[in-house]
Design a protein around this motif. Structure first.
Motif, PDB file in Angstrom:
ATOM      1  N   PRO A 218      -0.241  55.588  19.568  1.00 26.17           N
ATOM      2  CA  PRO A 218       0.539  56.824  19.650  1.00 26.17           C
ATOM      3  C   PRO A 218       0.998  57.199  21.057  1.00 26.17           C
ATOM      4  CG  PRO A 218      -1.785  57.334  19.466  1.00 26.17           C
ATOM      5  CD  PRO A 218      -1.676  55.843  19.351  1.00 26.17           C
ATOM      6  N   SER A 219       0.456  56.561  22.088  1.00 26.25           N
ATOM      7  CA  SER A 219       0.801  56.966  23.452  1.00 26.25           C
ATOM      8  C   SER A 219       2.262  56.673  23.758  1.00 26.25           C
ATOM      9  CB  SER A 219      -0.089  56.239  24.461  1.00 26.25           C
ATOM     10  OG  SER A 219      -1.444  56.596  24.291  1.00 26.25           O
ATOM     11  N   SER A 220       2.905  57.642  24.354  1.00 27.05           N
ATOM     12  CA  SER A 220       4.304  57.463  24.758  1.00 27.05           C
ATOM     13  C   SER A 220       4.557  58.250  26.029  1.00 27.05           C
ATOM     14  CB  SER A 220       5.266  57.916  23.653  1.00 27.05           C
ATOM     15  OG  SER A 220       5.197  59.321  23.465  1.00 27.05           O
ATOM     16  N   GLN A 221       5.625  57.891  26.698  1.00 30.38           N
ATOM     17  CA  GLN A 221       5.991  58.550  27.948  1.00 30.38           C
ATOM     18  C   GLN A 221       7.399  59.090  27.830  1.00 30.38           C
ATOM     19  OE1 GLN A 221       5.624  56.100  31.430  1.00 30.38           O
ATOM     20  NE2 GLN A 221       6.613  57.571  32.781  1.00 30.38           N
ATOM     21  N   ARG A 222       7.602  60.297  28.294  1.00 29.74           N
ATOM     22  CA  ARG A 222       8.931  60.904  28.288  1.00 29.74           C
ATOM     23  C   ARG A 222       9.539  60.818  29.683  1.00 29.74           C
ATOM     24  NH1 ARG A 222       9.355  66.358  25.361  1.00 29.74           N
ATOM     25  NH2 ARG A 222       9.512  64.864  23.656  1.00 29.74           N
ATOM     26  N   VAL A 223      10.757  60.275  29.749  1.00 32.51           N
ATOM     27  CA  VAL A 223      11.466  60.154  31.009  1.00 32.51           C
ATOM     28  C   VAL A 223      12.876  60.694  30.806  1.00 32.51           C
ATOM     29  CG1 VAL A 223      12.127  58.603  32.883  1.00 32.51           C
ATOM     30  CG2 VAL A 223      10.146  58.049  31.455  1.00 32.51           C
ATOM     31  N   GLU A 224      13.362  61.451  31.763  1.00 35.91           N
ATOM     32  CA  GLU A 224      14.727  61.964  31.661  1.00 35.91           C
ATOM     33  C   GLU A 224      15.731  60.882  32.024  1.00 35.91           C
ATOM     34  OE1 GLU A 224      17.519  65.751  33.019  1.00 35.91           O
ATOM     35  OE2 GLU A 224      15.393  65.668  33.598  1.00 35.91           O
ATOM     36  N   VAL A 225      16.793  60.797  31.244  1.00 35.75           N
ATOM     37  CA  VAL A 225      17.882  59.858  31.515  1.00 35.75           C
ATOM     38  C   VAL A 225      18.864  60.554  32.446  1.00 35.75           C
ATOM     39  CG1 VAL A 225      19.721  58.457  30.511  1.00 35.75           C
ATOM     40  CG2 VAL A 225      17.590  58.818  29.239  1.00 35.75           C
ATOM     41  N   PRO A 226      19.062  60.022  33.660  1.00 34.53           N
ATOM     42  CA  PRO A 226      19.944  60.715  34.609  1.00 34.53           C
ATOM     43  C   PRO A 226      21.399  60.669  34.167  1.00 34.53           C
ATOM     44  CG  PRO A 226      19.303  58.574  35.470  1.00 34.53           C
ATOM     45  CD  PRO A 226      18.512  58.766  34.208  1.00 34.53           C
ATOM     46  N   LEU A 227      22.062  61.802  34.256  1.00 36.92           N
ATOM     47  CA  LEU A 227      23.484  61.898  33.937  1.00 36.92           C
ATOM     48  C   LEU A 227      24.193  62.517  35.147  1.00 36.92           C
ATOM     49  CD1 LEU A 227      23.325  63.331  30.295  1.00 36.92           C
ATOM     50  CD2 LEU A 227      23.590  60.946  30.986  1.00 36.92           C
ATOM     51  N   SER A 228      25.017  61.726  35.802  1.00 31.22           N
ATOM     52  CA  SER A 228      25.751  62.230  36.965  1.00 31.22           C
ATOM     53  C   SER A 228      26.817  63.220  36.503  1.00 31.22           C
ATOM     54  CB  SER A 228      26.406  61.070  37.718  1.00 31.22           C
ATOM     55  OG  SER A 228      27.426  60.482  36.934  1.00 31.22           O
ATOM     56  N   GLN A 384      21.834  75.523  31.192  1.00 29.94           N
ATOM     57  CA  GLN A 384      23.283  75.354  31.272  1.00 29.94           C
ATOM     58  C   GLN A 384      23.752  73.965  30.872  1.00 29.94           C
ATOM     59  OE1 GLN A 384      25.394  77.930  31.960  1.00 29.94           O
ATOM     60  NE2 GLN A 384      23.530  79.182  31.932  1.00 29.94           N
ATOM     61  N   GLN A 385      23.020  72.920  31.269  1.00 31.88           N
ATOM     62  CA  GLN A 385      23.473  71.552  31.054  1.00 31.88           C
ATOM     63  C   GLN A 385      22.603  70.829  30.036  1.00 31.88           C
ATOM     64  OE1 GLN A 385      26.076  70.052  32.112  1.00 31.88           O
ATOM     65  NE2 GLN A 385      26.758  70.965  34.026  1.00 31.88           N
TER      66      GLN A 385
END
Length: 461
Positions: A218-228, A384-385
């Motif tokens: 069940p272990s998972s990691q959350r990472v933000e996907v960069p959006l320029s 906002q974004q």
């Protein structure tokens, strides 16, 4: 002489059951939790930072009134004769909130630790903590088990608590989750949906994404996907013009389903796959204000063809999404989920204030997810974004490779919105170091031919 009738002495056994059956959505979530009882796979936690003076005890009382008015929040799950049952406990006698005092600088680490503790719906399906800070602000942590909520529902809980906080005399009336579920219409559409899923031939189920043979967990990691800013502008332009569909949510869903399909195709050599999308039934009668899991996850079947462009795949993904949406109903999705990828749009329901008090909402990842999900691509719209996140299961990739996976997603999305008519086969993803890692991880994988994967990746550069 009057004859006396013979009375049988046999006694029929009677099974007495407590509570009521779980709804279709609840049952799927319960099964997932039971497979991972010590992991917070179904914790849905949000934090509201209240930038103003709040009476903690009054807030606790307000949330207690919300719990009393909501049959979903008062749900506990018991196992009766081997079957899970929903027991709705009385409106009184609950202990909804814990009150703490803590410096604001200590809150972040406290939150990250608290969310890792699985909520036990056999005791109660929520975890509410109100934290006062020396400077006069307040943080409200509210963890809800997915059995009693979805993203919209969590926002409804905050809104109801704000009403109860401002006005502590007017009775709080909330619609019943179970009554809504029991009264959902059936008919021909429901029968057609049931037949559709019974007749569907699911694609093969992938065993991995990047990594080789690893035990599912069940272990998972959350990472933000960069959006320029440039990519955001391109996305806005495409979704307003040539990639526009019937609604902004539908446009975003098809865009991300396309991105997910290309990603799985280029990294794991998948030509066919099922991608799960949460379908919220809030447009059904009486459902808009219901607190509870008013949703199901349905599969979207996607096929990638040789030599096609992003636009070609986007059109076919749109047809597949529409086909899925046309076959939703009270019976729910297939009973045996076969999707290993999720595309999820969290609705734009985040409160910006708590009554007159400015509020900021933060979504907290528990560090766990359903181990059958290799990856979840999630769009949040708090603030906002829009923000794009990737939840990557430990069985899908080594932790050190997560940033590369995020880079791959960002590259695919940028290529799609820059020129949708580009061939998918022209996309370049990994570098030399990464190809070596993929070759090591691919060795011995039972799900996919590792040599084929490596040769495909080599062809990309």
């Amino acid at each position: 002489m009057t004859s006396t009738p013979t009375v049988s002495s046999a006694v029929s056994s009677v099974t007495v059951r407590r509570g009521r059956p779980l709804t279709a959505a609840q049952r799927a979530l319960w099964v997932s939790q039971q497979q991972n009882p010590t992991a917070p796979v179904q914790n849905m936690a949000e934090v509201v930072h209240l930038r103003g003076a709040v009476d903690p005890e009054r807030l606790a009382q307000a949330f207690a009134r919300v719990v009393a008015a909501s049959d979903a929040l008062r749900t506990r799950v018991v196992t009766d004769h081997g079957e899970p049952r929903a027991v709705i406990y009385p409106q009184t006698g609950q202990a909804p909130s814990q009150l703490l005092a803590m410096d604001r600088s200590e809150v972040e680490s406290w939150l990250r630790a608290r969310v890792t503790h699985p909520i036990d719906p056999g005791v109660r399906a929520y975890d509410s903590v109100i934290i006062s800070h020396p400077e006069g602000t307040t943080t409200w942590y509210l963890g809800l088990h997915h059995l009693v909520t979805d993203a919209t529902s969590s926002a409804l809980v905050f809104e109801a608590a704000a009403r109860a906080y401002v006005d502590d005399t007017t009775p709080l009336e909330l619609p019943s989750y179970y009554r809504w579920n029991d009264e959902r219409p059936g008919g021909r559409r429901a029968d057609r949906a049931r037949r559709h899923w019974q007749q569907r031939t699911p694609p093969s189920v992938p065993g991995r994404l990047y990594a080789g043979e690893r035990p599912a967990g069940p272990s998972s990691q959350r990472v933000e996907v960069p959006l320029s800013d440039t990519v955001r502008a391109l996305i806005d332009d495409r979704l307003a013009n040539d990639l526009r569909l019937l609604s902004p949510d539908l446009s975003w869903t098809v865009l991300l389903v396309t991105v997910c399909a290309v990603w799985a195709h280029r990294v794991a050599d998948l030509d066919e796959l099922a991608i799960g999308i949460p379908v919220h039934h809030r447009n059904e009668p009486g459902a808009r204000a219901v607190i509870g899991p008013v949703m199901d996850v349905y599969p979207v079947d996607v096929r990638i063809e040789a030599g096609e462009s992003f636009r070609d795949l986007h059109r076919r993904a749109a047809r597949s999404v529409m086909s899925t949406l046309q076959h939703v109903g009270p019976a729910g999705p297939p009973s045996s989920p076969d999707h290993r990828f999720i595309v999820n749009l969290l609705p734009e329901t985040s409160p910006e204030s708590f009554g007159v008090i400015p509020a900021e909402v933060e979504w907290i990842h528990s560090g766990a997810s359903d181990p059958t999900h290799l990856a979840r691509i999630q769009l949040t719209r708090f603030g906002q974004q829009p923000r794009l996140h990737l939840d990557l299961n430990e069985a899908a990739a080594e932790p050190a490779h997560h940033h590369r996976a995020v880079g791959h997603l960002a590259s695919i999305l940028e290529a799609l919105v820059t020129d949708p008519d580009t061939s998918i086969g022209d996309l370049v993803l990994p570098d030399g170091e990464e190809r070596e890692a993929l070759e090591r991880w691919g060795a011995g994988s039972p799900a996919i031919d590792a040599e084929l994967v490596v040769e495909r990746l080599r062809s990309l550069s």
